[in-house]
Design a protein around this motif. Structure first.
Motif, PDB file in Angstrom:
ATOM      1  N   LEU A   1       0.820  -1.005   0.256  1.00  0.00           N
ATOM      2  CA  LEU A   1      -0.117   0.145   0.214  1.00  0.00           C
ATOM      3  C   LEU A   1       0.800   1.179   0.150  1.00  0.00           C
ATOM      4  CD1 LEU A   1      -2.599  -0.868   2.694  1.00  0.00           C
ATOM      5  CD2 LEU A   1      -3.033  -0.873   0.126  1.00  0.00           C
ATOM      6  N   SER A   2       0.186   2.443  -0.242  1.00  0.00           N
ATOM      7  CA  SER A   2       1.106   3.606  -0.231  1.00  0.00           C
ATOM      8  C   SER A   2       0.843   4.050   1.303  1.00  0.00           C
ATOM      9  CB  SER A   2       0.347   4.598  -1.422  1.00  0.00           C
ATOM     10  OG  SER A   2      -0.994   4.957  -0.888  1.00  0.00           O
ATOM     11  N   VAL A   3       1.739   5.135   1.425  1.00  0.00           N
ATOM     12  CA  VAL A   3       1.781   5.550   2.852  1.00  0.00           C
ATOM     13  C   VAL A   3       0.417   6.145   3.284  1.00  0.00           C
ATOM     14  CG1 VAL A   3       2.852   7.270   4.162  1.00  0.00           C
ATOM     15  CG2 VAL A   3       4.362   5.930   2.543  1.00  0.00           C
ATOM     16  N   LYS A   4       0.045   6.665   2.405  1.00  0.00           N
ATOM     17  CA  LYS A   4      -1.443   7.402   2.794  1.00  0.00           C
ATOM     18  C   LYS A   4      -2.489   6.289   2.977  1.00  0.00           C
ATOM     19  CE  LYS A   4      -4.795  10.650   0.855  1.00  0.00           C
ATOM     20  NZ  LYS A   4      -5.129  11.671  -0.324  1.00  0.00           N
ATOM     21  N   GLN A   5      -2.465   5.421   2.101  1.00  0.00           N
ATOM     22  CA  GLN A   5      -3.470   4.228   2.387  1.00  0.00           C
ATOM     23  C   GLN A   5      -3.005   3.203   3.590  1.00  0.00           C
ATOM     24  OE1 GLN A   5      -2.747   2.150  -1.478  1.00  0.00           O
ATOM     25  NE2 GLN A   5      -4.674   3.073  -2.374  1.00  0.00           N
ATOM     26  N   GLN A   6      -1.870   3.252   4.083  1.00  0.00           N
ATOM     27  CA  GLN A   6      -1.438   2.366   5.287  1.00  0.00           C
ATOM     28  C   GLN A   6      -1.884   3.252   6.345  1.00  0.00           C
ATOM     29  OE1 GLN A   6      -0.238  -0.570   5.322  1.00  0.00           O
ATOM     30  NE2 GLN A   6       0.173  -0.616   7.592  1.00  0.00           N
ATOM     31  N   LYS A   7      -1.709   4.649   6.500  1.00  0.00           N
ATOM     32  CA  LYS A   7      -2.236   5.291   7.506  1.00  0.00           C
ATOM     33  C   LYS A   7      -3.605   5.281   7.702  1.00  0.00           C
ATOM     34  CE  LYS A   7       1.623   8.462   7.681  1.00  0.00           C
ATOM     35  NZ  LYS A   7       1.870  10.171   7.298  1.00  0.00           N
ATOM     36  N   GLN A   8      -4.436   5.335   6.356  1.00  0.00           N
ATOM     37  CA  GLN A   8      -5.947   5.195   6.712  1.00  0.00           C
ATOM     38  C   GLN A   8      -6.514   4.039   7.081  1.00  0.00           C
ATOM     39  OE1 GLN A   8      -7.018   5.925   2.560  1.00  0.00           O
ATOM     40  NE2 GLN A   8      -7.131   8.335   2.960  1.00  0.00           N
ATOM     41  N   ILE A   9      -5.610   2.832   6.830  1.00  0.00           N
ATOM     42  CA  ILE A   9      -5.932   1.475   7.411  1.00  0.00           C
ATOM     43  C   ILE A   9      -5.652   1.307   8.878  1.00  0.00           C
ATOM     44  CG2 ILE A   9      -5.180  -0.883   7.051  1.00  0.00           C
ATOM     45  CD1 ILE A   9      -7.157  -0.355   4.907  1.00  0.00           C
ATOM     46  N   ALA A  10      -4.403   1.854   8.979  1.00  0.00           N
ATOM     47  CA  ALA A  10      -4.014   1.669  10.587  1.00  0.00           C
ATOM     48  C   ALA A  10      -5.245   2.527  11.388  1.00  0.00           C
ATOM     49  CB  ALA A  10      -2.829   2.262  10.809  1.00  0.00           C
ATOM     50  N   LYS A  11      -5.542   3.674  10.969  1.00  0.00           N
ATOM     51  CA  LYS A  11      -6.559   4.570  11.773  1.00  0.00           C
ATOM     52  C   LYS A  11      -7.747   3.868  11.911  1.00  0.00           C
ATOM     53  CE  LYS A  11      -6.781   9.215  11.862  1.00  0.00           C
ATOM     54  NZ  LYS A  11      -6.898  10.541  11.193  1.00  0.00           N
ATOM     55  N   ALA A  12      -8.159   3.225  10.965  1.00  0.00           N
ATOM     56  CA  ALA A  12      -9.689   2.656  10.743  1.00  0.00           C
ATOM     57  C   ALA A  12      -9.447   1.225  11.508  1.00  0.00           C
ATOM     58  CB  ALA A  12      -9.968   2.178   9.362  1.00  0.00           C
ATOM     59  N   ILE A  13      -8.289   0.676  11.549  1.00  0.00           N
ATOM     60  CA  ILE A  13      -8.423  -0.562  12.419  1.00  0.00           C
ATOM     61  C   ILE A  13      -8.462  -0.253  14.027  1.00  0.00           C
ATOM     62  CG2 ILE A  13      -6.581  -2.281  13.352  1.00  0.00           C
ATOM     63  CD1 ILE A  13      -5.902  -2.468  10.160  1.00  0.00           C
ATOM     64  N   LYS A  14      -7.566   1.137  14.372  1.00  0.00           N
ATOM     65  CA  LYS A  14      -7.436   1.408  15.762  1.00  0.00           C
ATOM     66  C   LYS A  14      -9.082   1.914  16.221  1.00  0.00           C
ATOM     67  CE  LYS A  14      -2.721   2.612  15.234  1.00  0.00           C
ATOM     68  NZ  LYS A  14      -1.711   3.647  15.331  1.00  0.00           N
ATOM     69  N   ARG A  15      -9.816   2.644  15.290  1.00  0.00           N
ATOM     70  CA  ARG A  15     -11.055   3.110  15.618  1.00  0.00           C
ATOM     71  C   ARG A  15     -12.106   1.898  15.746  1.00  0.00           C
ATOM     72  NH1 ARG A  15     -12.356   7.762  11.500  1.00  0.00           N
ATOM     73  NH2 ARG A  15     -11.063   9.480  12.706  1.00  0.00           N
ATOM     74  N   ALA A  16     -11.868   0.744  15.082  1.00  0.00           N
ATOM     75  CA  ALA A  16     -12.417  -0.343  15.289  1.00  0.00           C
ATOM     76  C   ALA A  16     -12.242  -1.264  16.445  1.00  0.00           C
ATOM     77  CB  ALA A  16     -12.461  -1.292  14.022  1.00  0.00           C
ATOM     78  N   ARG A  17     -10.983  -1.065  16.981  1.00  0.00           N
ATOM     79  CA  ARG A  17     -10.615  -1.699  18.179  1.00  0.00           C
ATOM     80  C   ARG A  17     -11.239  -1.032  19.204  1.00  0.00           C
ATOM     81  NH1 ARG A  17      -4.279  -2.973  16.715  1.00  0.00           N
ATOM     82  NH2 ARG A  17      -4.491  -4.656  15.687  1.00  0.00           N
ATOM     83  N   VAL A  18     -11.100   0.161  19.463  1.00  0.00           N
ATOM     84  CA  VAL A  18     -11.707   0.853  20.620  1.00  0.00           C
ATOM     85  C   VAL A  18     -13.184   0.633  20.488  1.00  0.00           C
ATOM     86  CG1 VAL A  18     -12.127   3.425  21.196  1.00  0.00           C
ATOM     87  CG2 VAL A  18      -9.670   2.945  20.276  1.00  0.00           C
ATOM     88  N   LEU A  19     -13.811   0.599  19.357  1.00  0.00           N
ATOM     89  CA  LEU A  19     -15.384   0.360  19.559  1.00  0.00           C
ATOM     90  C   LEU A  19     -15.912  -1.117  19.675  1.00  0.00           C
ATOM     91  CD1 LEU A  19     -16.351   2.770  16.530  1.00  0.00           C
ATOM     92  CD2 LEU A  19     -16.669   3.069  19.040  1.00  0.00           C
ATOM     93  N   GLY A  20     -14.751  -1.940  20.002  1.00  0.00           N
ATOM     94  CA  GLY A  20     -15.000  -3.203  20.073  1.00  0.00           C
ATOM     95  C   GLY A  20     -15.312  -3.990  18.891  1.00  0.00           C
ATOM     96  N   LEU A  21     -15.084  -3.546  17.711  1.00  0.00           N
ATOM     97  CA  LEU A  21     -15.579  -4.443  16.490  1.00  0.00           C
ATOM     98  C   LEU A  21     -14.422  -5.524  16.305  1.00  0.00           C
ATOM     99  CD1 LEU A  21     -16.821  -1.388  14.159  1.00  0.00           C
ATOM    100  CD2 LEU A  21     -18.206  -3.001  15.541  1.00  0.00           C
ATOM    101  N   ILE A  22     -13.303  -5.158  16.691  1.00  0.00           N
ATOM    102  CA  ILE A  22     -12.129  -6.003  16.450  1.00  0.00           C
ATOM    103  C   ILE A  22     -11.554  -6.216  17.580  1.00  0.00           C
ATOM    104  CG2 ILE A  22      -9.956  -6.274  15.150  1.00  0.00           C
ATOM    105  CD1 ILE A  22     -10.936  -4.516  12.948  1.00  0.00           C
TER     106      ILE A  22
END
Length: 68
Positions: A41-62
């Protein structure tokens, strides 16, 4: 050493924290986020994926850790 799974997302598609099936492709068996060099992935896409994963973890989805 690293598997080249060629996991890609469309350049105009912003990954959403609610799309758990997509996010699970970028997490390994231990629950860690895959590095940029292994998923091509590009740097921008990797940052977006990481942010989405972290948000999902905080909300309890992952979970933060895998259930092993």
């Amino acid at each position: 050493m690293y598997n080249s799974n060629n996991l890609t997302i469309k350049s105009n598609n912003i990954p959403d924290y609610k799309d758990i099936d997509l996010l699970r492709k970028f997490i390994n068996e231990q629950g860690k986020i895959l590095p940029k060099r292994s998923n091509n992935l590009s740097v921008k896409q990797q940052k977006q994926i990481a942010k989405a994963i972290k948000r999902a973890r905080v909300l309890g989805l992952i979970p933060f850790l895998s259930n092993t």
